[in-house]
Structure formats: C-alpha cells, structure tokens
Design a protein around this motif. Structure first.
Motif, PDB file in Angstrom:
ATOM      1  N   PRO A  98      27.314  44.730  80.541  1.00  0.00           N
ATOM      2  CA  PRO A  98      27.616  46.138  80.800  1.00  0.00           C
ATOM      3  C   PRO A  98      27.909  46.875  79.491  1.00  0.00           C
ATOM      4  O   PRO A  98      28.441  46.287  78.544  1.00  0.00           O
ATOM      5  N   ARG A  99      27.566  48.137  79.469  1.00  0.00           N
ATOM      6  CA  ARG A  99      27.818  48.976  78.293  1.00  0.00           C
ATOM      7  C   ARG A  99      29.322  48.977  77.988  1.00  0.00           C
ATOM      8  O   ARG A  99      30.141  49.132  78.866  1.00  0.00           O
ATOM      9  N   GLY A 100      29.663  48.762  76.729  1.00  0.00           N
ATOM     10  CA  GLY A 100      31.058  48.782  76.293  1.00  0.00           C
ATOM     11  C   GLY A 100      31.791  47.464  76.460  1.00  0.00           C
ATOM     12  O   GLY A 100      32.959  47.348  76.089  1.00  0.00           O
ATOM     13  N   ALA A 101      31.120  46.437  77.010  1.00  0.00           N
ATOM     14  CA  ALA A 101      31.795  45.158  77.259  1.00  0.00           C
ATOM     15  C   ALA A 101      32.281  44.511  75.966  1.00  0.00           C
ATOM     16  O   ALA A 101      33.415  44.027  75.908  1.00  0.00           O
ATOM     17  N   GLN A 102      31.454  44.498  74.926  1.00  0.00           N
ATOM     18  CA  GLN A 102      31.854  43.830  73.681  1.00  0.00           C
ATOM     19  C   GLN A 102      33.104  44.475  73.086  1.00  0.00           C
ATOM     20  O   GLN A 102      34.030  43.784  72.662  1.00  0.00           O
ATOM     21  N   LEU A 158      40.732  42.970  74.105  1.00  0.00           N
ATOM     22  CA  LEU A 158      41.521  41.999  74.862  1.00  0.00           C
ATOM     23  C   LEU A 158      41.709  40.683  74.104  1.00  0.00           C
ATOM     24  O   LEU A 158      42.337  39.758  74.605  1.00  0.00           O
ATOM     25  N   GLY A 159      41.137  40.594  72.901  1.00  0.00           N
ATOM     26  CA  GLY A 159      41.265  39.377  72.106  1.00  0.00           C
ATOM     27  C   GLY A 159      40.278  38.291  72.497  1.00  0.00           C
ATOM     28  O   GLY A 159      40.480  37.118  72.165  1.00  0.00           O
ATOM     29  N   LEU A 160      39.203  38.653  73.185  1.00  0.00           N
ATOM     30  CA  LEU A 160      38.194  37.681  73.606  1.00  0.00           C
ATOM     31  C   LEU A 160      36.979  37.755  72.707  1.00  0.00           C
ATOM     32  O   LEU A 160      36.581  38.838  72.287  1.00  0.00           O
ATOM     33  N   LYS A 161      36.385  36.596  72.430  1.00  0.00           N
ATOM     34  CA  LYS A 161      35.152  36.584  71.648  1.00  0.00           C
ATOM     35  C   LYS A 161      34.123  35.696  72.339  1.00  0.00           C
ATOM     36  O   LYS A 161      34.475  34.854  73.174  1.00  0.00           O
ATOM     37  N   HIS A 189      21.531  24.227  95.536  1.00  0.00           N
ATOM     38  CA  HIS A 189      22.157  23.217  94.681  1.00  0.00           C
ATOM     39  C   HIS A 189      22.980  23.782  93.517  1.00  0.00           C
ATOM     40  O   HIS A 189      23.526  23.028  92.731  1.00  0.00           O
ATOM     41  N   ARG A 190      23.118  25.114  93.421  1.00  0.00           N
ATOM     42  CA  ARG A 190      23.915  25.712  92.354  1.00  0.00           C
ATOM     43  C   ARG A 190      24.575  26.994  92.845  1.00  0.00           C
ATOM     44  O   ARG A 190      24.040  27.694  93.704  1.00  0.00           O
ATOM     45  N   VAL A 191      25.732  27.288  92.251  1.00  0.00           N
ATOM     46  CA  VAL A 191      26.387  28.583  92.441  1.00  0.00           C
ATOM     47  C   VAL A 191      26.559  29.169  91.051  1.00  0.00           C
ATOM     48  O   VAL A 191      27.187  28.564  90.186  1.00  0.00           O
ATOM     49  N   PHE A 192      25.950  30.324  90.833  1.00  0.00           N
ATOM     50  CA  PHE A 192      26.029  31.016  89.548  1.00  0.00           C
ATOM     51  C   PHE A 192      27.019  32.162  89.668  1.00  0.00           C
ATOM     52  O   PHE A 192      27.166  32.745  90.742  1.00  0.00           O
ATOM     53  N   GLY A 193      27.651  32.501  88.576  1.00  0.00           N
ATOM     54  CA  GLY A 193      28.538  33.655  88.559  1.00  0.00           C
ATOM     55  C   GLY A 193      28.242  34.516  87.352  1.00  0.00           C
ATOM     56  O   GLY A 193      28.086  34.009  86.249  1.00  0.00           O
ATOM     57  N   ARG A 194      28.123  35.803  87.592  1.00  0.00           N
ATOM     58  CA  ARG A 194      27.959  36.784  86.517  1.00  0.00           C
ATOM     59  C   ARG A 194      29.138  37.736  86.642  1.00  0.00           C
ATOM     60  O   ARG A 194      29.222  38.503  87.598  1.00  0.00           O
ATOM     61  N   TYR A 195      30.050  37.662  85.715  1.00  0.00           N
ATOM     62  CA  TYR A 195      31.265  38.474  85.772  1.00  0.00           C
ATOM     63  C   TYR A 195      31.106  39.663  84.830  1.00  0.00           C
ATOM     64  O   TYR A 195      30.709  39.504  83.681  1.00  0.00           O
ATOM     65  N   ASP A 196      31.411  40.870  85.345  1.00  0.00           N
ATOM     66  CA  ASP A 196      31.122  42.086  84.581  1.00  0.00           C
ATOM     67  C   ASP A 196      32.295  43.042  84.431  1.00  0.00           C
ATOM     68  O   ASP A 196      32.133  44.133  83.885  1.00  0.00           O
ATOM     69  N   ARG A 197      33.501  42.664  84.906  1.00  0.00           N
ATOM     70  CA  ARG A 197      34.653  43.568  84.760  1.00  0.00           C
ATOM     71  C   ARG A 197      35.963  42.788  84.795  1.00  0.00           C
ATOM     72  O   ARG A 197      36.043  41.725  85.398  1.00  0.00           O
ATOM     73  N   ILE A 198      36.961  43.354  84.124  1.00  0.00           N
ATOM     74  CA  ILE A 198      38.308  42.779  84.138  1.00  0.00           C
ATOM     75  C   ILE A 198      39.270  43.853  84.620  1.00  0.00           C
ATOM     76  O   ILE A 198      39.225  44.997  84.160  1.00  0.00           O
ATOM     77  N   PHE A 199      40.114  43.446  85.554  1.00  0.00           N
ATOM     78  CA  PHE A 199      41.201  44.303  86.016  1.00  0.00           C
ATOM     79  C   PHE A 199      42.455  43.803  85.306  1.00  0.00           C
ATOM     80  O   PHE A 199      42.855  42.658  85.519  1.00  0.00           O
ATOM     81  N   THR A 200      43.035  44.626  84.445  1.00  0.00           N
ATOM     82  CA  THR A 200      44.251  44.222  83.741  1.00  0.00           C
ATOM     83  C   THR A 200      45.451  44.885  84.408  1.00  0.00           C
ATOM     84  O   THR A 200      45.293  45.913  85.075  1.00  0.00           O
ATOM     85  N   PRO A 201      46.657  44.332  84.242  1.00  0.00           N
ATOM     86  CA  PRO A 201      47.835  44.946  84.857  1.00  0.00           C
ATOM     87  C   PRO A 201      48.017  46.408  84.432  1.00  0.00           C
ATOM     88  O   PRO A 201      48.408  47.246  85.235  1.00  0.00           O
ATOM     89  N   GLU A 202      47.669  46.709  83.186  1.00  0.00           N
ATOM     90  CA  GLU A 202      47.823  48.082  82.686  1.00  0.00           C
ATOM     91  C   GLU A 202      46.837  49.045  83.325  1.00  0.00           C
ATOM     92  O   GLU A 202      47.095  50.235  83.436  1.00  0.00           O
ATOM     93  N   SER A 203      45.667  48.530  83.737  1.00  0.00           N
ATOM     94  CA  SER A 203      44.625  49.416  84.254  1.00  0.00           C
ATOM     95  C   SER A 203      44.799  49.744  85.731  1.00  0.00           C
ATOM     96  O   SER A 203      44.087  50.583  86.258  1.00  0.00           O
ATOM     97  N   GLY A 204      45.713  49.057  86.397  1.00  0.00           N
ATOM     98  CA  GLY A 204      45.898  49.316  87.828  1.00  0.00           C
ATOM     99  C   GLY A 204      44.664  48.909  88.604  1.00  0.00           C
ATOM    100  O   GLY A 204      44.178  47.808  88.476  1.00  0.00           O
ATOM    101  N   ALA A 205      44.142  49.831  89.402  1.00  0.00           N
ATOM    102  CA  ALA A 205      42.977  49.528  90.231  1.00  0.00           C
ATOM    103  C   ALA A 205      41.660  49.738  89.488  1.00  0.00           C
ATOM    104  O   ALA A 205      40.606  49.425  90.020  1.00  0.00           O
ATOM    105  N   THR A 206      41.712  50.288  88.264  1.00  0.00           N
ATOM    106  CA  THR A 206      40.474  50.477  87.514  1.00  0.00           C
ATOM    107  C   THR A 206      40.190  49.225  86.685  1.00  0.00           C
ATOM    108  O   THR A 206      41.048  48.379  86.501  1.00  0.00           O
TER     109      THR A 206
END
Length: 158
Positions: free
Chosen positions: A29-33, A39-42, A94-111
């Motif tokens: 997603p745009r802006g993910a990097q 968030l301190g993730l690489k 025979h497989r379950v794939f996951g593509r995760y595209d968003r993080i809900f942080t405590p500061e962001s509330g429902a966004t």
C-alpha cells in the motif's frame, strides 16, 4: 582447428513459473514503507502472531478467504505494544496465505496506517508460501495445526 566457446548456465533472471495456487504478486500500500519506518519496523523483521483474533485459542484453526485481524504475540509486543495487524487470508487446499496491509495502533484508535507483510509458517519458511494446511470438510475452508504464524515485513508481496 578448435574453436573455444563460452557456455553459460541458465539465465539467472529467468524464474521458475509461479505456481497457480499462489496468490498473485503485488505492491505494498502507498505510504507503507514510511509508516513501518515510523513504527521501527524494517524489511525482514518477523512478528509472531495469532493469525486471526477470532480464533484466539490453542489448537487447530479453520480459515477461509477473508479479512482478519492478527494479534502480535509477546516477542512482537515490544515493537508493537497493543497493535493489531489487518489483512486478508487466501486459502487453497494445502496452504493458507496472508497479505497484511494495515496496522491499528493504540494511538490511532479505529483508524489504521499502511503496512506490508506476509504470513509465514514458523515451522516452514519458504518464499512466502504460507501456512501448511489440510482440506476441511467445510467447503472453502482449510485447517492448520495451530492458530499461530509469523508476519514477515516485506517491501512487496511475493
């Protein structure tokens, strides 16, 4: 007279054909990097998770093609305290794939903020090939041994 010729192996750029059972490659997603950096993730970081918050119980889990919220576990909580990671599961027999595209942080509330990660099996880590699964008697579902996995931070969906 002999002529010497250089012989090269197969073209390194040529890739094996993508298995039809894998979901298509995709862009983050745009802006993910930028958000992941904040968030301190690489790229390459691994976050142990409960794959689907609805199935937060020990033992086997049953998944279908759906939107899920993953729950980071103790090891990942130091990086993402109180966070939830949203994404979509893709199910084959025979497989379950996951593509995760968003993080809900405590500061962001429902966004949420953009994120880019794929689901790995903590016992089987091979090029984003997902969790090893078994067919379920319920149509459209697959069963996995337990409800845990690892989300690997990526810069593109493999």
């Amino acid at each position: 007279m002999f002529a010497l010729a250089c012989q090269h192996g197969p073209d390194a750029a040529a890739k094996a054909p993508r298995p039809t059972w894998m979901p298509p490659e995709g862009s983050c997603p745009r802006g993910a990097q930028l958000q992941m950096e904040r968030l301190g993730l690489k790229v390459g970081d691994r976050i142990p998770v409960i794959v689907d918050s609805i199935q937060d119980h020990p033992g086997p889990a049953r998944y279908n093609y759906s939107f899920v919220i993953a729950l980071p576990q103790a090891e990942g909580e130091a990086k993402l305290p109180g966070a939830r990671i949203g994404g979509r599961l893709y199910v084959t027999k025979h497989r379950v794939f996951g593509r995760y595209d968003r993080i809900f942080t405590p500061e962001s509330g429902a966004t949420s903020v953009p994120f880019c990660g794929v689901l790995l099996d903590s016992r089987w880590d091979r090029d984003g090939e997902g969790l090893i699964a078994y067919p379920s008697p319920m149509k459209g579902f697959s069963v996995v041994q337990d409800n845990t996995g690892v989300i690997q931070v990526v810069d593109r969906y493999p």
